[in-house]
Design a protein around this motif. Structure first.
Motif, mmCIF file in Angstrom:
data_model
loop_
_atom_site.group_PDB
_atom_site.id
_atom_site.type_symbol
_atom_site.label_atom_id
_atom_site.label_comp_id
_atom_site.label_asym_id
_atom_site.label_seq_id
_atom_site.Cartn_x
_atom_site.Cartn_y
_atom_site.Cartn_z
ATOM 1 N N ARG A 108 54.748 48.739 41.475
ATOM 2 C CA ARG A 108 55.516 48.037 40.443
ATOM 3 C C ARG A 108 55.055 46.592 40.326
ATOM 4 N NH1 ARG A 108 61.655 48.896 41.377
ATOM 5 N NH2 ARG A 108 61.138 50.123 43.180
ATOM 6 N N PHE A 109 54.639 45.983 41.448
ATOM 7 C CA PHE A 109 54.148 44.610 41.418
ATOM 8 C C PHE A 109 52.911 44.503 40.541
ATOM 9 C CE2 PHE A 109 51.277 41.299 42.912
ATOM 10 C CZ PHE A 109 52.095 40.187 42.743
ATOM 11 N N ASP A 110 51.980 45.443 40.677
ATOM 12 C CA ASP A 110 50.763 45.420 39.856
ATOM 13 C C ASP A 110 51.111 45.476 38.368
ATOM 14 O OD1 ASP A 110 49.118 45.305 42.063
ATOM 15 O OD2 ASP A 110 48.762 47.465 42.119
ATOM 16 N N ALA A 111 52.033 46.325 37.992
ATOM 17 C CA ALA A 111 52.428 46.433 36.589
ATOM 18 C C ALA A 111 53.096 45.150 36.128
ATOM 19 C CB ALA A 111 53.365 47.626 36.399
ATOM 20 N N TRP A 112 53.968 44.566 36.959
ATOM 21 C CA TRP A 112 54.628 43.307 36.606
ATOM 22 C C TRP A 112 53.595 42.197 36.442
ATOM 23 C CZ3 TRP A 112 54.552 38.714 39.337
ATOM 24 C CH2 TRP A 112 55.379 37.707 38.844
ATOM 25 N N TRP A 113 52.666 42.087 37.402
ATOM 26 C CA TRP A 113 51.659 41.027 37.365
ATOM 27 C C TRP A 113 50.814 41.121 36.099
ATOM 28 C CZ3 TRP A 113 50.939 36.510 39.267
ATOM 29 C CH2 TRP A 113 49.681 35.921 39.221
ATOM 30 N N ARG A 114 50.401 42.323 35.747
ATOM 31 C CA ARG A 114 49.605 42.532 34.540
ATOM 32 C C ARG A 114 50.390 42.063 33.302
ATOM 33 N NH1 ARG A 114 48.357 47.289 36.047
ATOM 34 N NH2 ARG A 114 49.940 48.306 34.807
ATOM 35 N N ASP A 115 51.669 42.391 33.231
ATOM 36 C CA ASP A 115 52.499 41.962 32.096
ATOM 37 C C ASP A 115 52.669 40.452 32.073
ATOM 38 O OD1 ASP A 115 52.761 44.571 31.322
ATOM 39 O OD2 ASP A 115 54.759 44.823 32.194
ATOM 40 N N GLU A 116 52.880 39.825 33.220
ATOM 41 C CA GLU A 116 53.079 38.383 33.283
ATOM 42 C C GLU A 116 51.806 37.628 32.902
ATOM 43 O OE1 GLU A 116 55.898 36.363 33.921
ATOM 44 O OE2 GLU A 116 56.683 38.318 33.373
ATOM 45 N N VAL A 117 50.656 38.074 33.372
ATOM 46 C CA VAL A 117 49.398 37.409 33.045
ATOM 47 C C VAL A 117 49.156 37.458 31.544
ATOM 48 C CG1 VAL A 117 46.894 37.550 33.305
ATOM 49 C CG2 VAL A 117 48.363 37.715 35.313
ATOM 50 N N ALA A 118 49.515 38.557 30.912
ATOM 51 C CA ALA A 118 49.306 38.695 29.475
ATOM 52 C C ALA A 118 50.193 37.761 28.669
ATOM 53 C CB ALA A 118 49.554 40.145 29.053
ATOM 54 N N ARG A 119 51.247 37.219 29.273
ATOM 55 C CA ARG A 119 52.155 36.319 28.549
ATOM 56 C C ARG A 119 51.664 34.875 28.564
ATOM 57 N NH1 ARG A 119 57.935 36.930 30.800
ATOM 58 N NH2 ARG A 119 58.255 35.354 29.203
ATOM 59 N N ASN A 120 50.560 34.585 29.193
ATOM 60 C CA ASN A 120 50.042 33.231 29.310
ATOM 61 C C ASN A 120 48.812 33.048 28.443
ATOM 62 O OD1 ASN A 120 51.848 32.283 31.449
ATOM 63 N ND2 ASN A 120 50.835 33.839 32.671
ATOM 64 N N HIS A 121 48.547 31.794 28.073
ATOM 65 C CA HIS A 121 47.328 31.480 27.353
ATOM 66 C C HIS A 121 47.042 29.991 27.505
ATOM 67 C CE1 HIS A 121 50.322 30.398 24.329
ATOM 68 N NE2 HIS A 121 49.402 29.684 23.726
ATOM 69 N N GLN A 122 45.871 29.575 27.090
ATOM 70 C CA GLN A 122 45.467 28.181 27.193
ATOM 71 C C GLN A 122 45.533 27.510 25.831
ATOM 72 O OE1 GLN A 122 41.582 28.142 28.903
ATOM 73 N NE2 GLN A 122 42.288 28.889 30.878
ATOM 74 N N VAL A 123 45.834 26.202 25.867
ATOM 75 C CA VAL A 123 45.822 25.381 24.656
ATOM 76 C C VAL A 123 44.958 24.162 24.937
ATOM 77 C CG1 VAL A 123 48.104 26.173 23.934
ATOM 78 C CG2 VAL A 123 47.890 24.068 25.268
ATOM 79 N N LEU A 124 44.600 23.444 23.882
ATOM 80 C CA LEU A 124 43.771 22.248 24.007
ATOM 81 C C LEU A 124 44.511 21.063 23.407
ATOM 82 C CD1 LEU A 124 41.002 20.876 24.559
ATOM 83 C CD2 LEU A 124 40.418 21.489 22.208
ATOM 84 N N ALA A 125 44.736 20.013 24.200
ATOM 85 C CA ALA A 125 45.361 18.786 23.689
ATOM 86 C C ALA A 125 44.275 17.923 23.063
ATOM 87 C CB ALA A 125 46.047 18.040 24.822
ATOM 88 N N TYR A 126 44.534 17.427 21.852
ATOM 89 C CA TYR A 126 43.540 16.592 21.182
ATOM 90 C C TYR A 126 44.062 15.202 20.846
ATOM 91 C CZ TYR A 126 45.836 18.251 16.889
ATOM 92 O OH TYR A 126 46.748 18.561 15.914
ATOM 93 N N ALA A 127 45.329 14.935 21.090
ATOM 94 C CA ALA A 127 45.895 13.598 20.880
ATOM 95 C C ALA A 127 47.154 13.479 21.733
ATOM 96 C CB ALA A 127 46.229 13.360 19.410
ATOM 97 N N ALA A 128 47.531 12.244 22.067
ATOM 98 C CA ALA A 128 48.715 12.032 22.898
ATOM 99 C C ALA A 128 49.382 10.713 22.547
ATOM 100 C CB ALA A 128 48.336 12.051 24.371
ATOM 101 N N ARG A 129 50.700 10.689 22.727
ATOM 102 C CA ARG A 129 51.482 9.460 22.605
ATOM 103 C C ARG A 129 52.418 9.421 23.802
ATOM 104 N NH1 ARG A 129 54.593 9.722 17.645
ATOM 105 N NH2 ARG A 129 56.073 10.879 18.873
ATOM 106 N N PHE A 130 52.473 8.265 24.469
ATOM 107 C CA PHE A 130 53.289 8.112 25.671
ATOM 108 C C PHE A 130 54.368 7.067 25.431
ATOM 109 C CE2 PHE A 130 49.102 9.488 26.910
ATOM 110 C CZ PHE A 130 49.345 10.481 27.840
#
Length: 83
Positions: free
Chosen positions: A3-25
């Motif tokens: 069950r852990f393998d199935a959960w891990w596969r589902d959780e990994v699929a819910r993630n993705h990368q983005v790219l920041a191109y500007a910022a304000r602090f």
């Protein structure tokens, strides 16, 4: 498979990368303008990263707000190569 393998596969699929191109602090937060491949033609996608480590990181997609589960920052240094 466990069950852990199935959960891990589902959780990994819910993630993705983005790219920041500007910022304000400011004192309370950093606002990052990001390219999100889930919204490829939009330029109104931002991340609100609070200075309070216990407050949530929020993604703003136009008027819609979505909390993030995590945020990782990587160092980046451009490299100029000569041909």
């Amino acid at each position: 498979r466990s069950r852990f393998d199935a959960w891990w596969r589902d959780e990994v699929a819910r993630n993705h990368q983005v790219l920041a191109y500007a910022a304000r602090f400011d004192e309370e937060r950093a606002t990052l303008w990001i390219y999100d491949p889930n919204h490829p033609r939009r330029d109104d996608v931002t991340l609100e990263v609070p200075m309070d480590p216990h407050a949530p990181v929020l993604e703003h997609i136009g008027a819609r707000v979505k909390p993030w589960r995590g945020l990782f920052v990587e160092r980046y240094s451009p490299v100029c190569r000569t041909i």
